[in-house]
Enzyme design. Structure first.
Site, PDB file in Angstrom:
ATOM      1  CE  LYS A  70      52.429  38.398  36.596  1.00  0.00           C
ATOM      2  NZ  LYS A  70      51.163  37.723  36.793  1.00  0.00           N
ATOM      3  CG  ASP A 170      43.986  37.961  32.731  1.00  0.00           C
ATOM      4  OD1 ASP A 170      44.739  36.975  32.809  1.00  0.00           O
ATOM      5  OD2 ASP A 170      43.803  38.753  33.671  1.00  0.00           O
TER       6      ASP A 170
END
Lengths: 573, 457
Positions: A70, A170
């Site tokens: 990713k 996050d």
């Protein structure tokens, strides 16, 4: 009604979930587990393996396994597996194919629709490539959902009657996102989003690794970076160390036979305390402050107005994260959601909304924002590379905005519209999305013919651009999607322009403040003899000062100036 | 077509919370998932309505007629670009083509007023068409003020401010009017409410509010009431701190410069409060460079104060300049001159040492070593002799003006290595450059306008 699942495609782990019978259920993979490590590889039989099986072969055959793919999505990088090169899209597609397989098995039907999460701060290219990976895996990607928003959805469904300001923090494996939302009247409204695409748990692992590599180099004179096997072992231990230090006060790293030094295998045996670790990663934690500041100021909400701070992502388990948040924002975060599952749960909720299982008039409604400013390259005050923003960042989407531009020189009959995404005021420093021509503009004096450019940005991050000649009505359009995009530059810089260093300090914009001191010092230098001690000192301070000015580092320059002035004063008294 | 308030189903006098509720309940019906186009309209209406509410701006319905809509769009673009002057002919045409359109009439009125043309008739017509519209009344009041119809302006303004007003354009016209009539009481009340209750995040609005905040300080100064002055100063500091990041680059520097200028607008006996507010603005910024620039503005102002403080000897001014005001930029020659003056006025200087310690602590700190060096007559004489022996040395090679003077008189003495540096950056006294430079003139400048009656050496 079609079945739509939610997928959290993370840097280190992947999860999937489904909303049914009024609750969100996590989907088990083929190994009967919720969490699938985001690893892809080819086993010794030449077959593709994903998840735990791929992780287990990482140490033995690292050249046949890929992790953290990713981090490379949206770039030109290629990853080598088994001697062949693959794109990040191809590898992510393999991972998503595995998810499709196990979800279909778990739910007893062929699953063809999904909502996939991405970091809120992913740019257009990264989003489009994620969609492409999903499509390659056999999914129709119904929506790309921002991860913090997903987590907030997961929270919001259980707290629909609240009226509060929520900050989602996050910190995942590879990316950091901060999103500020408001819950009001059953609507979850994202007010602002910011982040750092190169900051995640992996960087904390790497901090440990770098420290160990440095010490090893000092002790044995061997650079562990050259040895792939050693690096894999080191990485595993570093990760374990980081995780353990969240609970324990110290951790012993013991890797027997990590490398050969002078023909003999040498071990790595060292203990890292929690204090050591926190000191090592302090700069990383401080990097989280800037996106937090951006989000607070863009939304107009001050830290004391926050009602809830939600932690998402495995890395938030580190005690120093919660401590830093409390110190920086004056409020302790709470564990209202499961940091590992919240994102996929939220994706499943969004999936249910799209599938029609949750009616907006009764259930939760959500609005999101675009995290990057969108605009065009134009000429302003003689600068041909000016970025003119049409849709500013953190505007609620879907959104359409129009700006009016003018022809630049007399007789101009066509314009080239270059579309960019980012925060720099220099267009070419931002992320390029596409361009097109608008022609048949009536020839006229300069700045008479006007051209309206309209940007329409939809929920999936699809941008439609229309340029219209106002006087004739003739227009040209462009839709930014995968086909029209360049797989180009990396993630754009943050708001400040990239660091520029001037070759001559006198050109630097901050040089004005220091010229008098520098002249004074130079005069004194001329008066001093060649062998005066002070001469060297003054010279070196002067050079450092000039360098700091050339780097536009005002703080450094101020300090050096003070030192220089003190030195000069003492000479003259 | 409807105004943004009508689209959302609220009245223009709704509160922010009511507006929010209306917006969100509309969003539930037309969610971005189900109905993106309707959502966009609702969202655009909400953004416009919020802004109108926060900044107290007028709203107008958009036209149904596409041609009229085109003209309206053009006007919006011109307003965004602040391209008034160039747009005027187009605006006239718009008014001619669509005489019923209040948007055009309103802005025409504004433009005429900006050109000091009598627009009262247009404004009165607007008020007649829509008597409930506060903004038309504001525009009319501004027209009265511009044309000098004071009595009518006063009556109308009194009515307007009753319900509270946050429109900066109106206030920018009204406050000077009140000042001209010495009604500081009213200025204070209106502006205090405005600044202390500000919730808006729009950068342009905030910068206008900053100017008004400084007017608040001026009003508080004139009122000469301790408690209100404290409240005003507090409101200003809170305002700046809450909005520091939205006020642009190095906002404190601009604010301090403006405030310094405002000092002269206040009557002489009431200036101290403004000064004190200025001093309190130091160290509000997180940016070190900005704090230094602010400090230097404050210091320049303090210099005025020192110059006018009768208790201090005249050398205090030059000592302050040399030791506090950017000492790095003053070559040692100035410090030396300052010290020589200090020695001359030794007794007076030492006598007011307690005043310095109490009221000018930074200044005192900087010259404490010097004061010690002249604490007895013998020490002072010794220092004086030392300085004088260096004087000849410094005269030619250090001080640019002196150097220029010296080498102008003795061109043959000029050594080859001396480059012709550009002297224009050198901002010694911020005074105009004087071409005929004599030593007397120089000394006169060194010791201030009151003069020292010749240098004793």
């Amino acid at each position: 009604m079609k079945t739509v699942i939610g997928i959290d495609l993370g840097t280190s782990t992947t999860e999937a979930a489904i909303y049914r019978n009024g609750i969100v259920e996590m989907i088990l993979n083929l190994e009967e587990e919720i969490i699938t490590p985001s690893a892809i590889g080819i086993d010794d039989k030449g077959k593709w393996v994903v998840g735990k099986r791929a992780m287990s072969q990482l140490i033995l055959s690292p050249q046949n396994t890929a992790i953290e793919v990713k981090r490379k999505i949206g770039t030109d990088s290629r990853i080598s597996i088994g001697g062949k090169n693959y794109t990040p899209v191809e590898l992510s597609a393999k991972l998503l194919e595995y998810v499709r397989t196990y979800a279909s098995e778990y739910l007893g039907e062929d699953i063809r629709n999904a909502v996939i999460s991405v970091p809120a701060y992913f740019n257009e290219t990264q989003r489009q490539e994620t969609i492409e990976a999903g499509t390659k895996a056999g999914f129709k990607v119904e929506r790309i959902l921002n991860e913090p928003t997903a987590a907030a959805l997961s929270y919001g469904l259980a707290h629909m009657d609240e009226e509060s300001h929520i900050l989602v923090y996050d910190l995942g494996g590879g990316t950091f996102d901060v999103t500020l939302l408001e819950m009001f009247g059953g609507v979850l409204e994202v007010k602002a989003s910011a982040g750092d695409n190169q900051l995640g748990g992996k960087d904390f692992d790497e901090a440990i690794m770098n420290s160990l590599i440095k010490d090893f180099q000092k002790k044995h004179g061997v650079d562990l970076r050259q040895q792939r096997q050693a690096m894999v072992k080191l990485k595993e231990e570093a990760e374990q160390c980081k995780k353990t230090l969240s609970k324990e006060d110290s951790y012993r790293i013991l890797i027997p036979a990590i490398a050969k030094v002078g023909g003999h295998p040498v071990e790595l045996d060292t203990t890292i305390t929690r204090k050591d670790f926190e000191a090592l990663v302090r700069p990383l934690v401080e990097r989280t402050h800037k996106p937090i500041d951006v989000v607070l100021s863009d939304s107009g909400i001050t830290a004391n107005k926050l009602d809830r701070i939600i932690l998402v992502g495995g890395s938030t388990r580190m005690p120093m994260i919660a401590a830093d948040i409390e110190a920086y924002l004056g409020k302790a975060p709470d564990s209202a959601v499961n940091p590992d599952y919240a994102v996929s749960e939220g994706a499943a909720i969004q999936a249910a909304i799209i599938a029609g299982l949750i009616d907006p008039s009764e259930g939760l409604v959500m609005t999101d924002v675009n995290p990057y400013s969108l605009g065009v390259q134009c000429i302003k005050d003689g600068n041909p590379d000016y970025f003119s923003v049409i849709i500013p960042r953190n505007v609620t989407i879907p959104a359409s905005k129009t700006q009016r531009y003018y022809t630049n020189y007399p007789g101009q009959t066509e314009v080239e519209v270059g579309i960019y995404q980012g925060e720099s005021s220099t267009a070419s420093r931002n992320h390029f999305l596409g361009d097109f021509h608008l022609s048949e503009i009536p020839a006229n004096y300069s700045e008479v013919e006007s051209i309206d450019i309209t940007f329409s940005y939809n929920l999936n991050g699809m941008l439609d651009v229309t340029a219209t000649v106002v006087s004739t009505g003739k227009n040209a359009k462009l839709s930014i999607n995968m086909q029209n995009q360049e797989n180009g530059p990396e993630i754009p810089d943050e708001e400040e322009e990239a660091h520029v260093s001037y070759s001559n300090w006198k050109d630097s914009p901050i040089s004005g403040d220091y010229r008098a001191v520098i002249r004074r010092a130079e005069r004194i230098l001329k008066r001093l003899d060649e062998d005066d001690d002070e001469r060297d000192e003054i010279e070196s301070l002067l050079n450092d000062l000039k360098a700091a000015i050339a780097n536009e580092d005002a703080d450094e320059a101020d300090d050096l100036e003070d030192d220089l002035v003190d030195l000069l004063e003492s000479l003259e008294d | 077509m409807q105004t943004c308030f009508e689209i959302l189903g609220v009245s223009p006098s709704a509160t922010q919370k009511e507006l929010k509720r209306a917006y969100f309940s509309q969003v539930r019906i037309h969610s971005p998932e189900k109905d993106p186009d309707a959502f966009k309209k609702i969202r655009a209406a909400y953004e416009q309505a919020t802004q109108a509410l926060e900044m107290d701006l007028p709203v107008f319905p958009s036209s149904d007629n596409p041609k009229e809509l085109e003209y309206e769009k053009s006007l919006q673009f011109a307003l965004e670009k602040r391209d008034f002057e160039n747009y005027y002919p187009q605006l006239n045409r718009s008014c001619q083509l669509f005489p019923q359109n209040q948007l055009f009439q309103y802005h025409k009125c504004r433009m005429m007023r900006a050109r000091k043309t009598n627009a009262i008739r247009i404004a009165e017509k607007l008020v007649k068409q829509d008597p409930e519209n506060r903004h038309y009344k504001m525009e009319l009041a501004l027209c009265y003020i511009t044309q000098g119809w004071d009595k009518r302006a006063e009556t109308l303004c009194n009515k307007i401010v009753e319900g509270g007003v946050r429109n900066t354009e109106f206030l920018k016209g009204y406050v000077p009017f009140l000042k001209a009539h010495n009604d500081y009481e009213r200025i204070y009340t209106i502006l205090y409410k405005l600044i202390s209750e500000n919730e808006c995040q729009n950068a342009g609005y905030l910068s206008e509010l900053t100017d008004l905040a400084l007017d608040l300080i001026v009003a508080a100064a004139e009122l000469d009431d301790k408690s209100r002055q404290e409240a005003a100063a507090g409101a200003l500091t809170d305002f700046i701190q809450n909005n520091l990041n939205l006020l642009g680059e190095k906002p404190l520097v601009g604010i301090c410069q403006k405030l310094t200028k405002k000092i002269s607008e206040v009557s002489p006996d009431h200036r101290q409060f403004v000064r004190d507010t200025l001093y309190d603005l130091q160290n509000l910024s997180k940016d070190r460079t900005e704090n230094r620039q602010v400090a230097s503005i404050v210091d320049s102002d303090k210099l005025d104060k020192i110059r006018n403080d009768k208790r201090l000897p005249r050398c205090a001014e030059i000592l302050y300049r040399a030791y506090v005001l950017n000492p790095a930029y003053h070559p040692n020659a100035v410090k030396m001159d300052a010290r020589l003056c200090g020695i001359m006025e030794r007794e007076k200087l030492l006598a007011c040492r307690p005043i310095l310690k109490k009221e000018y602590p930074i200044f005192h700190e900087r010259i404490v070593t010097f004061l010690r060096a002249i604490s007895t007559k013998e020490k002072a004489e010794k220092l004086k002799a030392e300085l004088l022996s260096k004087y000849e040395d410094y005269e030619a090679s250090y001080f640019p003006e002196r150097k220029r003077y010296f080498y102008e008189l003795y061109p043959d003495e000029k050594p080859e290595w001396m480059d012709d540096e550009d002297e224009d950056e050198y901002d010694y006294f911020d005074d105009d450059d004087d071409d005929d430079f004599s030593l007397d003139e120089l000394l006169r400048r060194l010791f201030g306008r009151k003069g020292f009656g010749g240098f004793p050496f």
